[in-house]
Design a protein around this motif. Structure first.
Motif, mmCIF file in Angstrom:
data_model
loop_
_atom_site.group_PDB
_atom_site.id
_atom_site.type_symbol
_atom_site.label_atom_id
_atom_site.label_comp_id
_atom_site.label_asym_id
_atom_site.label_seq_id
_atom_site.Cartn_x
_atom_site.Cartn_y
_atom_site.Cartn_z
ATOM 1 N N CYS A 58 0.817 -1.219 0.000
ATOM 2 C CA CYS A 58 0.000 0.000 0.000
ATOM 3 C C CYS A 58 0.851 1.270 0.000
ATOM 4 N N HIS A 59 2.146 1.137 -0.149
ATOM 5 C CA HIS A 59 2.979 2.348 -0.180
ATOM 6 C C HIS A 59 2.919 3.036 -1.537
ATOM 7 N N THR A 60 2.849 4.351 -1.482
ATOM 8 C CA THR A 60 2.919 5.099 -2.732
ATOM 9 C C THR A 60 4.387 5.301 -3.107
ATOM 10 N N MET A 82 -0.033 9.151 -6.195
ATOM 11 C CA MET A 82 -1.177 8.345 -6.648
ATOM 12 C C MET A 82 -0.694 7.081 -7.361
ATOM 13 N N THR A 83 0.557 6.726 -7.125
ATOM 14 C CA THR A 83 1.148 5.574 -7.792
ATOM 15 C C THR A 83 1.623 4.595 -6.724
ATOM 16 N N LEU A 84 1.248 3.335 -6.857
ATOM 17 C CA LEU A 84 1.743 2.333 -5.911
ATOM 18 C C LEU A 84 3.153 1.909 -6.316
ATOM 19 N N ILE A 107 4.667 -0.744 -5.716
ATOM 20 C CA ILE A 107 4.717 -2.144 -6.148
ATOM 21 C C ILE A 107 4.358 -2.284 -7.631
ATOM 22 N N GLN A 108 3.694 -1.250 -8.158
ATOM 23 C CA GLN A 108 3.358 -1.269 -9.588
ATOM 24 C C GLN A 108 4.434 -0.609 -10.446
#
Lengths: 324, 760, 174
Positions: free
Chosen positions: C35-37, C76-78, C80-81
């Motif tokens: 859940c980290h940005t 607004m970006t995770l 992990i992505q």
């Protein structure tokens, strides 16, 4: 943000498997520009156990011209749609709608699928939980719509009943005028539905185990004119106060097959049939355009603070048709 | 005029410029003392309620949680004026008011623990506007303010201005040819909204010594003002780079209380940085303002009388509302040089987010509220508003009662020339077609013009002290408690010192804003940086040089007054060969320290006129700001880009745009603030910038070493009234309500055209 | 919850300002939580604090970084992505060897194109990305590129001048 598990999707089937496995306690993320806000503000009592990243599905972010139609993958980013040469040429209303969303950074992240599926911006609905608790309301399944007797300047003037929140999507309005269809895939079936059928008064018809994978737009008549106009308080960042998308074909100065879709005036994208009827078979002169604008809002039932949207709607229809 | 200065008046890079553009400038959330904890605040769902029960056991047992505090166990500190605001109270007074505090190892843990605190409330009736608050039998917010009226005005001593009573208003109105009256509001309760939310880190060194770091505007406030609210601990206040303030982050008493209470409980450093939601919903708003009264005027534009009641919406509480009322009463007199006044005030508590210090400081609120009355009376007399304002602002020799209650005689500048030059640059004569006459009409687009002015005598407010240390290596260090929140004043003070000391600019530095190492300075408020702080620094530099010259005069076989210095080399005037470097003069392991001070002086008001051209689309109700011209006189510009930046700031910090789209929207039944996000709270975007020109005169101002006077604070204030006037002229109809959002424009235009939409 | 067949990432590789970081996914302070940005990871895990968080809701532009050639909002970006992505932050613009400022940074200093400076890193990153793609962008393009950036001090006029100065000198695509 509160914790969730995170999975990168490999394919659409993979998404469906995971959604089923988690009993729907899943959030699907494409660009994330809406969902991240929903999660950060803890808008809803139900918080997902799992977030699934759709951006990792190969080939879901492409724009293709196939068989007299354009197919746009659900994770195609708004910047790419706005800048796409075939879309600018063939679907200028869609390019204009994509270019009008948020800010350049948001368009670099946001996708067409996400734009259609985003949650409403109603400020009662969006009240952040950590500022004294989220506000229950009809849309959240408990309580009345607070906008009816509250602060409703941005709420619906048409079609509101139990909930007056408006559909925030700009692309839906343009796609409505273009008569696009949405491909919805679920565990047992997939269907192509007209874009206007995709929305209902509380959002979209998507079930928890379904997702949008593609948007298909038929090639318009070569002589058809498309316009998308978006009225908002400021020319960036803001969602529409009123938007209108028009596609109209003219033959020897006479309109036919007009499609006029209004945005941000109703819980769903609103097709102004009466306005279309007012110009079909007629020329686009001042009198007919004015009649169309009046017809579009004749059923409007504004709330205490949003009658001004009627004026803006008329002005936009007027401008859109006269520039067609 | 030829520039006789080496640095003053020239564009020089900001001292912190490279740090800012490389990301190295540290703001409060960029620093992490070792083993720091994170603090969070549980907030009230009710606009007004008593807490009847509160259970914290589950939260205390949650992972990472180190402390949970409620009203029952916080220290007995109090803020508010007079003291009435506890760290946590058993009563909550607005949706979002603080209920409990949590400190945990991580921010996520602290946030998660909030959900585990169980609170039972006894909801109380609430009041969301001044009328409801003043109604008989209205719910009372504070026991010490019966009828929700704050009547104690201790802000600036026993005679603090809470009304303006001068001359004889009855005679004044008798002498008037025109009188206009009415009740008009400036009740947007807009948010100054610096981009960085407020934040404080607190750590107790021992029982009596507290260190606080904060991203705030004026380091001293967290020591000198907060000490008295906390039982006089020895507070060391340090400010980081501050991400904007506009007054609102002069200090942050609540954040400081929360962090300090949690730090005391845990024995650790605790950071409380607000989220943007908290910044919107639980920090500070502009005061609500409403003027009910009348203004009398002669045909020639002479204002003969001003009478009325100024109602001020305080919100749930405030530390500084009385100060703003006092200054607002003073500023109204600066704008309207009138002999007869009967202006009374009411400060009213309501159940919404508190108010705080904001650029414009009372004057913007009062002047924006009476702007429609002024416009109406000018229109009756068919007076050109530029001529009216030129005639009626206070000129040298004019008199006004200032905030502390004394009658002052203006010994400042005459700003007539500045206003005239501004009008010429704007093209006023060509664009002004008379009252309620548009400048141009093209289809549904109608343009109109307006002007506003604002003045402030706080340029010389409060006291400043500074040291300057001359070092043997040919550098100088300024010790002054000055924080950087965007004015560039730390750099400008270095320029002033470098000019006095004739050192290269890169050889002059400032100590960090830290009250432990610096003497007292009130901070950068009310345009006082250049005049008040600047004078203290200049005096310190001169004092240091005097000491240095006295020390080396015998060795150079000259009198101290015959000596001069250039680039860290002292020489005898006219005999450059008779010289000595600072290294030898000071002594390689020594330094020379000078002291300078400034004592408050309210006799030198500044003024600024703002001209605006708007375009109104009567089909969509859109109001577009097309062009802005500000005009003022700075005496001597210290740093051109910094000054221009302050004047461009007219468009920011709840200034001009409070007439266009800025407002805080609160549900009138539940008290929820609805637009507490940066999409629904409107602000000016890059792609909708009006043309903007600053006309800055430099008429030397005698009592500053470099003939300069501050004007930075006042640029926001004339904007709202000017826009109202411009839109009125464009539409051919007096517009009286802020902000002029499309709904208001279209409603008025529709009524003008006889079209009305039915509502359900 | 039934077992899912999905790939639950255990490590994230980020290239930040040319340096590759291998971060494990987990709940320790030095790890990346799902859940980290990206803004959190840059600032708190990697200690690269030049990227500022203003609204944390994607509406102010302060947290803008360049990811794989495009300006995006790191709040607004995770993280992990972002596996495998190349990220440039404000710290990555100056020449690492000489410390020489990027022409846009230098121009901002020369124009004092900031007041409080909090929004400046985001504005510079968006400007950099614009000039990378359109080295001779015009004034309107600059304003549009920055239209999602909030500056409450109103540094806008000086910012536009600073960026245009670089565009006109043709130094933007350095």
């Amino acid at each position: 943000m509160k914790l969730f598990k995170h999975f990168d999707a490999e394919s659409i089937d993979h998404v469906l498997e995971m959604v089923t496995a988690t009993n729907g306690k899943t959030a699907l993320m494409a660009g994330g520009t809406d969902l991240m806000g929903v999660l950060k503000s803890e808008l809803l009592a139900a918080y997902p156990e799992v977030v699934i990243n759709l951006k990792t599905i190969a080939g879901l972010d492409t724009i293709k011209m196939v068989d007299q139609e354009c197919r746009i993958g659900a994770t195609t980013r708004l910047t790419d749609i706005a800048a796409s040469e075939p879309i600018q040429t063939t679907f200028p209303a869609l390019a204009a709608a994509a270019a009008s969303v948020g800010s350049p950074e948001l368009r670099n992240m946001g996708t067409i699928g996400g734009n259609l599926c985003q949650d409403t911006r109603c400020w009662y609905y969006r009240y952040p939980d950590k500022m004294g608790g989220r506000i229950p309301c009809y849309r959240k399944g408990k309580g009345p719509c607070h906008a009816i007797r509250g602060e409703n300047r941005y709420h619906a003037i048409l079609g509101g009943k139990k909930c007056y929140a408006v559909c925030p999507s700009d692309l839906a309005i343009a796609l409505g005028a273009l008569d696009a269809r949405v491909k919805v895939v679920g565990p047992t079936a997939e269907q192509m539905m007209p874009i206007l059928d995709f929305f209902n008064v509380l959002g979209t018809v998507l079930k928890p185990d379904e997702l949008v994978t593609e948007i298909r737009i038929p090639l318009p008549s070569k002589t058809a004119v498309q316009i998308f106009l978006k009225n908002r308080v400021r020319d960036a960042v803001d969602f529409a106060v009123v938007s209108v998308a028009v596609m109209v074909d003219q033959e020897e100065g006479v309109c036919r097959d007009a499609r006029i879709i209004l945005g941000a005036v109703a819980p769903t994208p609103y097709r102004a049939f009466a306005a279309e009827a007012a110009i079909n078979g007629k020329s686009l002169n001042e009198t007919h355009v004015a009649a169309a604008a009046e017809a579009a809002v004749k059923d409007a039932k504004p709330l205490s603070q949003n009658a001004y949207k009627i004026d803006i709607t008329k002005a936009l229809i007027h401008r859109a048709l006269l520039s067609s | 005029m030829t520039k006789k200065y080496r640095f003053i008046g020239k564009t020089t890079p900001r001292k912190d410029g490279v740090a800012i553009v490389t990301g190295k400038a540290d703001y409060i959330d960029d620093i992490h003392p070792v083993s720091m904890l994170h603090g969070k605040v549980l907030r009230s769902p009710h606009p007004h309620a008593n807490i009847t029960a509160i259970h914290t056991d589950k939260a205390k047992d949650a992972p990472g949680v180190r402390a949970v505090l409620t009203h029952a166990d916080v220290p007995p500190w109090m803020t508010g004026m007079p003291r009435h605001v506890k760290v946590l109270d058993q009563r909550v007074r607005f949706v979002g008011d603080a209920v409990a505090l949590v400190a945990a190892d991580t921010l996520e843990q602290a946030t998660a623990a909030l959900d585990l605190i169980e609170v039972t409330y006894e909801p109380l009736p609430a009041v969301f506007d001044m009328d409801a608050a003043l109604a008989p039998g209205a719910p009372q917010l504070h026991d010490i303010f019966p009828g929700n009226l704050v009547t104690d005005f201790p802000a600036f001593g026993p005679n603090t201005l809470s009304k303006v009573v001068r001359g004889d208003v009855e005679k004044g109105f008798e002498a008037a040819d025109f009188i206009s009256e009415g009740t008009f509001g400036y009740e947007n309760i807009a948010n100054p909204l610096p981009i960085e939310p407020p934040g404080v880190i607190a750590q107790w060194e021992d029982d009596q010594r507290l260190t606080v770091w904060s991203g705030t505007q004026s380091a001293s406030w967290h020591r000198w003002i907060m000490q008295s609210k906390m039982g006089f601990p020895d507070i060391r206040a340090i400010t980081t780079q501050c991400g904007g303030s506009f007054g609102s982050k002069n200090y942050a008493p609540q954040c400081l209380f929360y962090a300090s209470a949690l730090a005391k409980e845990t024995g650790r450093a605790v950071k409380v940085c607000y989220t943007k939601d908290e910044h919107f919903g639980a920090f500070v708003l502009r005061l609500g303002s409403r003027f009910c009264g009348k203004i009398g005027m002669k045909k020639d534009g002479t204002v003969t009388a001003v009478a009325g009641d100024w109602m001020v919406d305080n919100g749930a509480f405030s530390d500084m509302s009385q100060s703003q009322i006092a200054v607002g009463c003073g500023e109204a007199q600066l704008v309207l040089n009138c002999e007869n006044w009967n202006l009374t005030t009411k400060l009213v508590c309501t159940n919404r987010c508190p108010s705080g210090v904001i650029r414009g400081f009372g004057g913007q609120e009062l002047e924006s509220a009476f702007a429609p009355i002024l416009a109406d009376v000018m229109a009756k007399a068919q007076l050109d508003p530029v001529e009216f304002f030129k005639k009626n602002y206070v000129k040298p020799g004019g008199k006004y009662i200032w905030r502390e209650g004394n009658l002052w005689t203006c010994r400042g500048k005459d700003y007539t020339d500045a206003m005239e030059k501004g009008a010429v640059s704007f093209g006023w004569k060509d664009k002004w077609n008379g009252w309620l006459v548009p400048t141009a009409v093209e289809g549904s687009k109608r343009t109109g013009v307006g002007i506003g002015i604002h003045g402030n005598a706080d340029v010389g407010e409060d006291d400043s002290e500074a040291y300057i240390r001359l070092n043997a290596d040919g550098t100088a260090t300024i010790h002054a408690s000055v924080s950087e929140s965007g004015m560039g004043q730390r750099s400008s003070l270095c320029k002033m010192a470098a000019e006095v000391l004739q050192l290269p600019l890169e050889k002059v530095h400032m100590t960090p804003p830290d009250t432990l190492v610096n003497p007292f300075d009130f901070g950068l408020v009310g345009s006082r940086g250049t005049y008040a702080v600047g004078s203290a620094v200049i005096n310190a530099a001169e004092d240091a040089l005097k000491k240095l010259f006295e020390r080396v005069a015998p060795e150079l076989q000259a009198q101290p007054e015959d000596l001069d210095t250039l680039d860290a080399r002292i020489f005898v005037k006219g005999k450059p060969e008779q010289a000595m470097g600072w290294g030898r003069a000071i002594g390689i392991m020594r330094s020379v320290t000078g002291y300078g001070e400034f004592k408050s002086d309210y006799s030198v008001p500044n003024f600024l006129a703002l001209f605006v051209e708007v375009e109104v689309d009567t089909q969509t109700g859109a109001v577009k700001i097309k062009r802005v011209v500000t005009s003022t006189d700075a005496g001597q510009i210290i740093d051109p880009p910094s000054l221009n930046g302050q004047l461009y700031g007219a468009l920011g910090s709840a200034g001009l745009d409070t007439a266009v789209f800025e407002e805080t929207i609160i549900d009138k039944k539940s008290g929820h603030m609805l637009n507490m996000n940066m999409c629904d709270y409107k602000w000016r975007t890059f792609n909708e910038l009006p043309e903007f020109e600053n006309v800055i005169l430099e008429t030397p101002f005698p009592t500053h070493r470099f003939k300069a006077i501050g004007v930075g604070e006042i640029s926001t204030s004339p904007g709202p009234g000017a826009v109202l006037m411009a839109v009125s002229n464009a539409m051919g109809q007096h517009m009286t309500d802020y902000p002029l959002t499309p709904d208001r424009i279209l409603k008025v235009w529709g009524e003008k055209k006889g079209i009305k939409n039915e509502t359900v | 919850m039934k077992k899912t067949n999905g790939k639950e990432r255990t490590a994230v590789t980020l290239v930040v300002n040319g340096v590759t970081h291998e971060l494990n996914v987990g709940d320790q302070p030095y790890q990346v939580s799902p859940c980290h940005t990206l803004a959190q990871t840059l600032r708190e895990t990697l200690g690269v604090t030049g990227t500022k968080v203003g609204c944390d809701q994607g509406a102010c532009g302060s947290c803008t970084v360049i990811m794989d050639g495009r300006p995006i909002l790191s709040c607004m970006t995770l993280t992990i992505q972002c596996h495998g992505s190349e990220i440039t932050t404000i710290e990555g613009l100056a020449d690492p060897a000489s410390g020489k400022l990027h022409p846009i940074q230098q121009s901002f200093v020369d124009h004092s194109a900031f007041q409080c400076g909090f929004c400046t890193p985001g504005i510079i990153m968006a400007s950099k990305s614009l000039l990378d793609r359109h080295p001779s962008a015009d004034k309107q393009a600059v304003k549009e590129a920055l239209s999602g950036h909030y500056c409450r001090c109103i540094s806008h006029y000086q910012v536009v001048d600073a960026v245009m100065d670089v565009a006109e000198k043709g130094e933007g695509d350095r």
